[in-house]
Write a protein that holds these residues in place. Structure first.
Motif, mmCIF file in Angstrom:
data_model
loop_
_atom_site.group_PDB
_atom_site.id
_atom_site.type_symbol
_atom_site.label_atom_id
_atom_site.label_comp_id
_atom_site.label_asym_id
_atom_site.label_seq_id
_atom_site.Cartn_x
_atom_site.Cartn_y
_atom_site.Cartn_z
ATOM 1 N N ILE A 22 0.836 -1.210 0.000
ATOM 2 C CA ILE A 22 0.000 0.000 0.000
ATOM 3 C C ILE A 22 0.871 1.260 0.000
ATOM 4 O O ILE A 22 0.491 2.287 -0.559
ATOM 5 C CB ILE A 22 -0.965 -0.006 1.211
ATOM 6 N N ARG A 67 3.218 1.932 -1.764
ATOM 7 C CA ARG A 67 3.591 2.318 -3.129
ATOM 8 C C ARG A 67 2.724 3.453 -3.664
ATOM 9 O O ARG A 67 3.081 4.108 -4.629
ATOM 10 C CB ARG A 67 3.473 1.121 -4.075
ATOM 11 N N LEU A 68 1.578 3.683 -3.052
ATOM 12 C CA LEU A 68 0.661 4.722 -3.513
ATOM 13 C C LEU A 68 1.101 6.099 -3.033
ATOM 14 O O LEU A 68 1.478 6.264 -1.873
ATOM 15 C CB LEU A 68 -0.753 4.450 -3.005
ATOM 16 N N LYS A 69 1.015 7.076 -3.907
ATOM 17 C CA LYS A 69 1.293 8.460 -3.523
ATOM 18 C C LYS A 69 0.120 8.967 -2.691
ATOM 19 O O LYS A 69 -1.037 8.734 -3.022
ATOM 20 C CB LYS A 69 1.476 9.327 -4.762
ATOM 21 N N SER A 88 -3.135 4.396 5.535
ATOM 22 C CA SER A 88 -2.827 2.974 5.375
ATOM 23 C C SER A 88 -3.599 2.142 6.402
ATOM 24 O O SER A 88 -4.184 1.107 6.072
ATOM 25 C CB SER A 88 -1.323 2.751 5.533
ATOM 26 N N ILE A 103 -2.683 -3.547 -2.838
ATOM 27 C CA ILE A 103 -2.957 -2.876 -4.110
ATOM 28 C C ILE A 103 -4.063 -3.617 -4.861
ATOM 29 O O ILE A 103 -4.994 -2.999 -5.388
ATOM 30 C CB ILE A 103 -1.669 -2.800 -4.963
ATOM 31 N N ASP A 118 -8.450 8.666 -6.584
ATOM 32 C CA ASP A 118 -7.055 8.669 -7.031
ATOM 33 C C ASP A 118 -6.305 7.444 -6.512
ATOM 34 O O ASP A 118 -5.547 6.811 -7.261
ATOM 35 C CB ASP A 118 -6.355 9.949 -6.586
ATOM 36 N N PHE A 119 -6.501 7.082 -5.254
ATOM 37 C CA PHE A 119 -5.837 5.894 -4.700
ATOM 38 C C PHE A 119 -6.217 4.657 -5.508
ATOM 39 O O PHE A 119 -5.369 3.823 -5.844
ATOM 40 C CB PHE A 119 -6.225 5.673 -3.232
ATOM 41 N N GLN A 176 -4.610 4.758 -8.956
ATOM 42 C CA GLN A 176 -3.197 4.389 -8.841
ATOM 43 C C GLN A 176 -3.050 2.874 -8.683
ATOM 44 O O GLN A 176 -2.184 2.254 -9.310
ATOM 45 C CB GLN A 176 -2.549 5.063 -7.634
ATOM 46 N N ALA A 177 -3.898 2.291 -7.837
ATOM 47 C CA ALA A 177 -3.826 0.851 -7.587
ATOM 48 C C ALA A 177 -4.090 0.059 -8.866
ATOM 49 O O ALA A 177 -3.425 -0.945 -9.136
ATOM 50 C CB ALA A 177 -4.826 0.452 -6.497
#
Length: 135
Positions: A63, A65-67, A74, A85, A121-122, A125-126
Motif C-alpha cells: 500500500i 507504493r501509492l502516492k 494505510s 494494491i 485517485d488511490f 493508482q492501484a
C-alpha cells in the motif's frame, strides 16, 4: 525507492535490525524479497519473525507504493479490507470513501479523512500498479 521500514506499522526495533542484516531497509526492498510464499518463509526465518507478521508488513509495504498514503490512511485502508494494491483496485470509490469516513468517525484517526477525489485517485493508482504479492 519506497518508504523506510520504520514507517510501517508493526516494524519494531528488533524486526528492523533483522531486516537490516538481510539488506532490507525500504518497503520496495521488502516487496522485492518477499513476493512469494517461499520468499516470505525464507525471509521470516532469516529475520526471526513470525510469517504472519511478515505478511502484514508486506501488505503495508504494498500500500505504501501509492502516492498520498501515509500511516493513518494505510491503517484506515487496512481496516476497510483494502489492505493491498490488488484489493484496493477492486473497490468502488464511493463505497470505500463511505467506509473510510465511518472508520474515522468511530476511531477518530485523523482530522482530515481522505476526500472522495483522493480515494478515487488511490484506486486509480492501484489499478495502474502491478500486483507484487503472490499467495
Amino acid at each position: 525507492m519506497g518508504v523506510p521500514l520504520n514507517e510501517l506499522k508493526g516494524a519494531t526495533g528488533e524486526v528492523l535490525v533483522g531486516f537490516k542484516k538481510q539488506g532490507v531497509n525500504t518497503s520496495d526492498r521488502l516487496l522485492g524479497k518477499s513476493s512469494t510464499p517461499q520468499d516470505r518463509d525464507a525471509l521470516a526465518s532469516a529475520v526471526g519473525v513470525d510469517s504472519t507478521l511478515l505478511l502484514s508488513l508486506v501488505k503495508r509495504a504494498d500500500i505504501a507504493r501509492l502516492k498520498g498514503i501515509g500511516r493513518v490512511y494505510s491503517d484506515m485502508l487496512e481496516e476497510s479490507g483494502a489492505a493491498t494494491i490488488s484489493e484496493l483496485a477492486q473497490c468502488s470509490p464511493t463505497a470505500l470513501h463511505a467506509t473510510l469516513r465511518r472508520i474515522n468517525a468511530k476511531r477518530r484517526l485523523t482530522n482530515r479523512p481522505p476526500s472522495l477525489d483522493q480515494v478515487t485517485d488511490f484506486i486509480d493508482q492501484a489499478k495502474a500498479l502491478p500486483s507484487l504479492i503472490r499467495y
